[in-house]
Write an enzyme that holds these catalytic residues in place. Structure first.
Site, short mmCIF file in Angstrom:
data_model
loop_
_atom_site.label_atom_id
_atom_site.label_comp_id
_atom_site.label_asym_id
_atom_site.label_seq_id
_atom_site.Cartn_x
_atom_site.Cartn_y
_atom_site.Cartn_z
N ARG A 94 0.81 -1.21 0.00
CA ARG A 94 0.00 0.00 0.00
C ARG A 94 0.84 1.26 0.00
NH1 ARG A 94 -3.32 1.65 -2.71
NH2 ARG A 94 -4.16 -0.48 -2.55
N LYS A 129 2.99 24.45 -1.69
CA LYS A 129 1.60 24.01 -1.52
C LYS A 129 1.56 22.48 -1.70
CE LYS A 129 -0.29 28.42 -3.04
NZ LYS A 129 -1.09 29.15 -4.06
N LYS A 161 7.13 37.68 1.30
CA LYS A 161 5.81 37.72 0.70
C LYS A 161 5.01 38.90 1.24
CE LYS A 161 3.76 33.84 -0.35
NZ LYS A 161 3.97 33.79 -1.81
N GLU A 194 8.11 39.49 -3.04
CA GLU A 194 6.84 39.50 -3.76
C GLU A 194 6.35 40.93 -3.95
OE1 GLU A 194 3.55 36.59 -2.89
OE2 GLU A 194 2.60 38.41 -2.13
N ASP A 216 3.09 38.89 -8.37
CA ASP A 216 1.96 38.10 -7.91
C ASP A 216 0.63 38.68 -8.38
OD1 ASP A 216 0.95 35.87 -6.39
OD2 ASP A 216 0.23 37.33 -4.92
#
Length: 277
Positions: A94, A129, A161, A194, A216
């Site tokens: 698995r 992410k 950011k 950013e 961005d």
């Protein structure tokens, strides 16, 4: 976390105090074999992970690889065969499939996106992410698919950011503090900042002291204008809402990199199975 640490944690999660189904139904000395079959077309990824899982479960298992990572596969293809203790094969099954199915799905989607960039100078970046504690495999998969790995975590790059900018008191303050931090600690890390609009880009150009500018949530036309404004003084990256539907338009702006979280959070696993024979 390295690959071996991930595998050990994943096996501990799955096995607990034992695979009681296999322990109760399969003789301890039974020797068997199985093969990993492809049931859906795509790009294969995770063979090296599978080898590490089999080795961790039972170093006496014999694995024979027929198809390597990064290879296009189709239904009916045999990726590998494994021979040895039947209980060990069942214990590894698995985790091998879970890793390879998701990794192959990511590699397949990534390759499709990379192919869409053909003829441009733009390269595709992955992001953070990712699935907690599975990042190492997902980053391996995007690279197998043809993308470039961006930072692995918070520790290997300074990426200022929007929230950092707002908390620090503005772009100039954030950059200045980041540079001072590197000087104080003796660390050698790239700095990327950013930007959300042209005014912020112009401020970065004035302040300098960074390696890359992240653009961005700009439109493709906006990215094109900013690339011209930056004029090669810094590496440029576009991000924010970029997927298959608009990827080519962004690449044609001349931006150096495009990052897309969709590589890891909007994919379907590739159908694979491990069958006794």
């Amino acid at each position: 976390m390295n690959l071996q640490a991930f595998i050990r944690l994943a096996l501990a999660e799955d096995l607990g105090d034992g695979d009681h189904t296999s322990l109760s139904t399969i003789p301890a000395d039974a020797q068997r074999r199985a093969r990993l079959l492809v049931k859906e077309a795509g790009i294969l990824a995770g063979v090296d992970v599978a080898l590490a899982v089999f080795a961790e479960v039972d170093p006496h298992l014999q694995v024979y690889v027929q198809i390597q990572d990064g290879t296009p596969v189709k239904p009916g293809d045999i990726v590998l065969t494994v021979e040895g203790k039947a209980q060990s094969i069942l214990q590894a099954e698995r985790l091998v499939l879970n890793c390879m199915q998701r990794m192959s799905g990511i590699a397949t989607y990534t390759r499709r996106m990379v192919n869409m960039l053909e003829g441009t100078r733009t390269q595709l970046l992955d992001t953070r992410k990712t699935t907690p504690n599975f990042r190492i495999c997902e980053k391996m998969a995007t690279k197998i698919g043809g993308a470039v790995n961006h930072r692995f975590g918070l520790y290997d790059m300074i990426l200022i950011k929007d929230n950092h900018v707002d908390y620090a008191g503005g772009i100039e303050a954030a950059i200045t503090k980041a540079v001072e931090y590197l000087q104080r600690t003796g660390k050698s890390l790239r700095i990327e900042v950013e930007t959300r609009n042209q005014a912020e880009v112009e401020e970065v150009l004035r302040v300098g002291q960074v390696d890359s500018i992240l653009l961005d949530n700009f439109s493709p036309d906006g990215i094109r204008d900013m690339v011209r404004l930056i004029n090669g003084r810094f590496v440029t990256e576009a991000s924010g809402g970029i997927n298959e539907s608009n990827l080519r338009a962004y690449a044609e702006t001349g931006v150096d990199y495009i990052s897309s979280g969709a590589l890891t959070h909007q994919v379907k696993s590739l159908d694979l199975s491990l069958k006794a024979y």
